[in-house]
Design a protein around this motif. Structure first.
Motif, short mmCIF file in Angstrom:
data_model
loop_
_atom_site.label_atom_id
_atom_site.label_comp_id
_atom_site.label_asym_id
_atom_site.label_seq_id
_atom_site.Cartn_x
_atom_site.Cartn_y
_atom_site.Cartn_z
N VAL A 1 -118.40 -67.48 22.40
CA VAL A 1 -117.68 -68.48 23.17
C VAL A 1 -118.50 -68.79 24.41
CG1 VAL A 1 -115.58 -69.00 24.48
CG2 VAL A 1 -115.43 -67.72 22.33
N THR A 2 -118.77 -70.08 24.65
CA THR A 2 -119.54 -70.52 25.82
C THR A 2 -118.66 -71.40 26.68
OG1 THR A 2 -121.59 -70.40 24.56
CG2 THR A 2 -121.63 -71.69 26.59
N PHE A 3 -118.61 -71.09 27.98
CA PHE A 3 -117.81 -71.83 28.95
C PHE A 3 -118.75 -72.49 29.94
CE2 PHE A 3 -115.75 -71.49 33.23
CZ PHE A 3 -114.86 -72.54 33.07
N ASP A 4 -118.63 -73.82 30.10
CA ASP A 4 -119.42 -74.58 31.07
C ASP A 4 -118.51 -74.93 32.23
OD1 ASP A 4 -121.05 -76.26 32.51
OD2 ASP A 4 -121.57 -77.54 30.82
N SER A 5 -118.79 -74.37 33.39
CA SER A 5 -117.90 -74.52 34.55
C SER A 5 -118.21 -75.73 35.42
CB SER A 5 -117.96 -73.25 35.40
OG SER A 5 -119.25 -73.12 35.98
N LYS A 6 -119.10 -76.62 35.00
CA LYS A 6 -119.56 -77.69 35.89
C LYS A 6 -118.45 -78.63 36.35
CE LYS A 6 -121.23 -81.09 32.58
NZ LYS A 6 -122.38 -81.68 31.97
N SER A 7 -117.42 -78.87 35.56
CA SER A 7 -116.35 -79.78 35.99
C SER A 7 -115.04 -79.04 36.27
CB SER A 7 -116.13 -80.86 34.93
OG SER A 7 -115.73 -80.25 33.72
N GLN A 8 -115.13 -77.74 36.49
CA GLN A 8 -113.94 -76.92 36.72
C GLN A 8 -113.91 -76.41 38.15
OE1 GLN A 8 -111.74 -76.45 34.01
NE2 GLN A 8 -113.12 -77.93 33.07
N LYS A 9 -112.71 -76.06 38.63
CA LYS A 9 -112.60 -75.37 39.92
C LYS A 9 -111.29 -74.60 39.97
CE LYS A 9 -110.76 -79.24 42.59
NZ LYS A 9 -110.92 -80.08 43.74
N GLY A 10 -111.33 -73.53 40.73
CA GLY A 10 -110.16 -72.66 40.83
C GLY A 10 -110.01 -71.76 39.62
N LYS A 11 -108.81 -71.22 39.47
CA LYS A 11 -108.51 -70.32 38.34
C LYS A 11 -108.34 -71.16 37.08
CE LYS A 11 -107.20 -66.19 36.84
NZ LYS A 11 -108.09 -65.07 36.78
#
Length: 155
Positions: free
Chosen positions: A117-127
């Motif tokens: 599983v790969t998670f790309d955090s570029k457009s995410q914020k917070g929990k």
């Protein structure tokens, strides 16, 4: 007319040559390895005991604190603790920022595998919490694995 006849002859030859039967090899799976989840409810306990069982080491993983823009990967490890070959036919995440890669080959009883599983955090914020729905020839047919992260915006 000649052109049409020629095309039909070529098509027939291709079709016939692709119809040869390959002898089953060790590790191949049979049609009976894939079970219909809709009919699994009506199975007897004897038949239900023959199904594969996917047993994950963990169904939740927390990446902890991450900086926005990081790409993180985790391998959810599992074992087939059932009585027949386990076939994972899908693994879909709840959003486009998360991808997953299940094994393509059947997992025999007693053998292990993993889903990357790969998670790309570029457009995410917070929990953030992302779920991956894993479809397999098990009962129930769908299992859920989850990743979480606390995404910080760089200053």
């Amino acid at each position: 007319m000649r052109k049409l006849t020629f095309i039909l002859v070529i098509f027939s030859l291709i079709t016939l040559s692709s119809c040869h039967k390959k002898q089953a090899e060790e590790g191949d799976f049979k049609v009976s390895d894939v079970h219909c989840p809709q009919t699994a409810e009506g199975m007897s306990k004897k038949d239900a005991g023959k199904l594969p069982v996917i047993t994950f080491e963990t169904t939740n993983y927390d990446f902890g604190d991450v900086i926005q823009g990081e790409r993180l990967t985790y391998a959810f490890k599992f074992k087939n603790t059932g009585k027949s070959n386990l076939i994972i036919y899908s693994s879909e995440a709840t959003c486009g920022c998360t991808t997953s890669t299940p094994p393509k080959a059947p997992i025999r009883p007693g053998e292990s595998g993993e889903i990357q599983v790969t998670f790309d955090s570029k457009s995410q914020k917070g929990k953030v919490t992302k779920r991956i729905l894993v479809g397999a020839n098990t009962y129930p047919a769908e299992n859920i694995i989850t990743i979480t992260a606390n995404v910080s915006v760089p200053e």
